[in-house]
Scaffold this motif. Sequence first.
Motif, PDB file in Angstrom:
ATOM      1  N   VAL A   1       0.840  -1.195   0.000  1.00 61.57           N
ATOM      2  CA  VAL A   1       0.000   0.000   0.000  1.00 61.57           C
ATOM      3  C   VAL A   1       0.878   1.249   0.000  1.00 61.57           C
ATOM      4  N   MET A   2       0.464   2.216  -0.775  1.00 57.12           N
ATOM      5  CA  MET A   2       1.085   3.528  -0.737  1.00 57.12           C
ATOM      6  C   MET A   2      -0.041   4.518  -0.444  1.00 57.12           C
ATOM      7  N   ASP A   3      -0.032   5.065   0.768  1.00 61.61           N
ATOM      8  CA  ASP A   3      -1.097   5.959   1.207  1.00 61.61           C
ATOM      9  C   ASP A   3      -0.696   7.407   0.952  1.00 61.61           C
ATOM     10  N   ILE A   4      -1.432   8.069   0.061  1.00 62.41           N
ATOM     11  CA  ILE A   4      -1.148   9.447  -0.312  1.00 62.41           C
ATOM     12  C   ILE A   4      -1.275  10.383   0.900  1.00 62.41           C
ATOM     13  N   ALA A   5      -2.242  10.114   1.772  1.00 61.24           N
ATOM     14  CA  ALA A   5      -2.428  10.964   2.959  1.00 61.24           C
ATOM     15  C   ALA A   5      -1.157  10.989   3.801  1.00 61.24           C
ATOM     16  N   GLY A   6      -0.513   9.846   3.945  1.00 56.04           N
ATOM     17  CA  GLY A   6       0.726   9.769   4.711  1.00 56.04           C
ATOM     18  C   GLY A   6       1.906  10.405   3.998  1.00 56.04           C
ATOM     19  N   LEU A   7       1.973  10.226   2.697  1.00 57.03           N
ATOM     20  CA  LEU A   7       3.081  10.810   1.925  1.00 57.03           C
ATOM     21  C   LEU A   7       3.091  12.332   2.016  1.00 57.03           C
ATOM     22  N   TRP A   8       1.896  12.915   1.996  1.00 59.22           N
ATOM     23  CA  TRP A   8       1.781  14.370   1.948  1.00 59.22           C
ATOM     24  C   TRP A   8       1.485  14.995   3.308  1.00 59.22           C
ATOM     25  N   ARG A   9       1.637  14.234   4.412  1.00 59.52           N
ATOM     26  CA  ARG A   9       1.407  14.836   5.721  1.00 59.52           C
ATOM     27  C   ARG A   9       2.501  15.872   5.983  1.00 59.52           C
ATOM     28  N   VAL A  10       2.152  16.876   6.790  1.00 56.43           N
ATOM     29  CA  VAL A  10       3.056  17.997   7.031  1.00 56.43           C
ATOM     30  C   VAL A  10       3.125  18.276   8.530  1.00 56.43           C
ATOM     31  N   TRP A  11       4.337  18.435   9.050  1.00 59.39           N
ATOM     32  CA  TRP A  11       4.474  18.805  10.452  1.00 59.39           C
ATOM     33  C   TRP A  11       4.027  20.256  10.600  1.00 59.39           C
ATOM     34  N   ASN A  12       3.080  20.473  11.519  1.00 59.04           N
ATOM     35  CA  ASN A  12       2.518  21.791  11.746  1.00 59.04           C
ATOM     36  C   ASN A  12       3.092  22.336  13.057  1.00 59.04           C
ATOM     37  N   GLU A  13       4.019  23.278  12.931  1.00 54.48           N
ATOM     38  CA  GLU A  13       4.679  23.854  14.116  1.00 54.48           C
ATOM     39  C   GLU A  13       3.672  24.521  15.046  1.00 54.48           C
TER      40      GLU A  13
END
Length: 131
Positions: free
Chosen positions: A23-35
């Motif tokens: 599986v390649m989950d797009i949601a996980g690939l594009w998650r962003v750390w929000n300071e």
Amino acid sequence: VGHSVHNDINWLGLQEGLDFQGVMDIAGLWRVWNERFQSWSIFGQEHLAKVLLEEDLNGGAHNAVDDAVKSMKLFRLHQELEVKGGRALEDAKKELLGAAVNPSFARRHPTFEGVCMGNRKTCRCGAPFFS
């Protein structure tokens, strides 16, 4: 390749290695750390497509084929930006954080074609939530 595809896999009763290789989950690939919130921001596919691919549904109908195509485009873009190196991927993720997020499809449409979309705040079907 898909967006938050694990729920679909579980619902269908599919098994990795038996029914699919991985599986390649797009949601996980594009998650962003929000300071600001000291946590990960995970964006819906519509937001990803609007900001990164300049594709906007404009409140239009949901379409599984279009979702699959968008997932592949977003996966390929992520790969291209990784290969490009430098700040390209980081800049794209910052753009995601900076862009206004429209309400999700499920929020705009609590039921679709008679099916509850599972939004905890608008659900009226009474089915249990597992997360």
